[in-house]
Design a protein around this motif. Structure first.
Motif, short mmCIF file in Angstrom:
data_model
loop_
_atom_site.label_atom_id
_atom_site.label_comp_id
_atom_site.label_asym_id
_atom_site.label_seq_id
_atom_site.Cartn_x
_atom_site.Cartn_y
_atom_site.Cartn_z
N SER A 163 -21.99 15.73 51.70
CA SER A 163 -20.57 15.40 51.88
C SER A 163 -19.78 15.52 50.58
CB SER A 163 -20.43 13.99 52.46
OG SER A 163 -21.04 13.04 51.61
N ASN A 164 -20.48 15.37 49.44
CA ASN A 164 -19.78 15.45 48.15
C ASN A 164 -19.85 16.85 47.55
OD1 ASN A 164 -22.52 15.39 47.66
ND2 ASN A 164 -22.36 14.13 45.81
N GLN A 165 -20.34 17.83 48.32
CA GLN A 165 -20.43 19.20 47.82
C GLN A 165 -19.39 20.09 48.51
OE1 GLN A 165 -24.64 19.85 48.78
NE2 GLN A 165 -25.09 19.93 46.59
N LYS A 166 -18.93 21.06 47.77
CA LYS A 166 -17.95 22.01 48.30
C LYS A 166 -18.50 23.42 48.19
CE LYS A 166 -13.20 23.67 47.72
NZ LYS A 166 -11.95 23.58 46.91
N LEU A 167 -18.36 24.19 49.27
CA LEU A 167 -18.87 25.56 49.28
C LEU A 167 -18.01 26.44 48.39
CD1 LEU A 167 -21.04 27.40 50.55
CD2 LEU A 167 -19.40 27.91 52.37
N ARG A 168 -18.65 27.07 47.40
CA ARG A 168 -17.94 27.95 46.48
C ARG A 168 -17.96 29.39 46.95
NH1 ARG A 168 -20.22 30.48 42.10
NH2 ARG A 168 -21.97 29.03 42.21
N SER A 169 -19.11 29.84 47.47
CA SER A 169 -19.22 31.20 47.98
C SER A 169 -20.37 31.29 48.96
CB SER A 169 -19.40 32.22 46.84
OG SER A 169 -20.62 32.01 46.18
#
Length: 302
Positions: A163-169
């Protein structure tokens, strides 16, 4: 191309047990040559050269084509394979990096296809050829090659980011080509890729490749069938979408609206509305030239 050092790849590995075959490869590194030219430079008969060329062709190292000359038809040979990596200790699926997963090509979640079409596992055909109903056969999960003249297959990509991670690519690699009856090296097909129902771009496959046998093609697979595709790498980043490093659209990773715990849909389509509706063939790890299924890598912001 990655080649596992095992008995199943003996036809490839045996190509390098002959000094003559290695000499042929060295000569073709410089230029394309016909059988007679090879025979003269190696100082051996054309019949022997032909046998060596056939073995190199079977392994996918050399390709040849007939050309009409002043004195009749001649067989022009050239190197098809640029590079091969020998795997003495093949990577197991569970050894893939934590942010990478492999999706078998038979594990699609939905489909809509039209003939010519079919599926096969590494050991046999699945169902009946050119009958789209068999794409719903429970055995489709074992498919290691599938093909259709128009339509789509769609996959679900699990999203294991916290939940604290964001998809960069997002990066997807797969072996793919057109689909012609039998095969046809000159059979362009516009293949469109969708992520979360958003068209991220299209690529025109130049043909349906069957002249040279696939390195991984099972022995039972007919030489008159499609043999291999091209390995393509699709990337969606903050700056747009790319295929093999070339930008194909302005769709960014933010446009996909990837949220926590929500899977990502990936659709591969041959649209009847496209200028070149030439179908699709997908290769799994037991067919074609590359020992992989659909490999997905998710890169998160640090």
């Amino acid at each position: 191309m990655q080649i596992e050092v095992s008995t199943k790849n003996m036809s490839f590995l045996e190509c390098f047990s002959s000094e003559t075959r290695v000499n042929i490869i060295e000569l073709l590194q410089q230029e394309s040559l016909n059988i007679k030219q090879l025979s003269q430079r190696l100082d051996i008969s054309s019949a022997i050269v032909t046998k060596h060329i056939q073995k190199l062709e079977h392994a996918g190292i050399v390709a040849s084509e007939n050309s009409t000359g002043i004195r009749g038809t001649q067989k022009i040979c050239h190197l098809q394979l640029e590079q091969a990596v020998l795997q003495f200790k093949p990577r197991k699926q569970q050894e893939l990096p934590a942010n990478t997963l492999s999706i078998p090509i038979g594990q699609y979640s939905s489909f809509e296809v039209k003939p010519t079409c079919g599926l096969a596992s590494s050991t046999q055909l699945i169902g009946v050829l050119d009958d789209p109903r068999y794409f719903a056969d429970p055995g489709h999960v074992h498919a290691s090659i599938l093909w259709f003249g128009s339509g789509y297959v769609e996959y679900r990509i699990p999203n294991f980011l916290h939940s604290n991670q964001k998809l960069r690519s997002l990066e997807i690699s797969l072996e793919i080509c057109s689909e012609a009856p039998g095969y046809n090296e000159n059979w362009p097909s516009d293949i469109t890729f969708f992520l979360n129902e958003i068209p991220i771009g299209a690529w025109t496959s130049p043909g349906d490749f069957g002249t040279q046998r696939g390195v991984l093609s099972p022995d039972w697979w007919s030489s008159g069938n499609t043999q291999h595709g091209l390995l393509k790498v699709l990337t969606v980043s903050p700056s747009g979408s790319y295929l093999d490093g070339t930008k194909i659209s302005d769709v960014t990773i933010e446009d996909l609206s990837v949220t926590f715990a929500k899977e990502i849909s990936f659709r591969i389509a041959s649209l009847e509305s496209s200028p070149n509706c030439g179908g699709i063939t997908l290769f799994g790890k037991h067919f074609g030239n590359y020992p992989q299924d659909i490999v997905v890598t998710m890169h998160e912001d640090k």
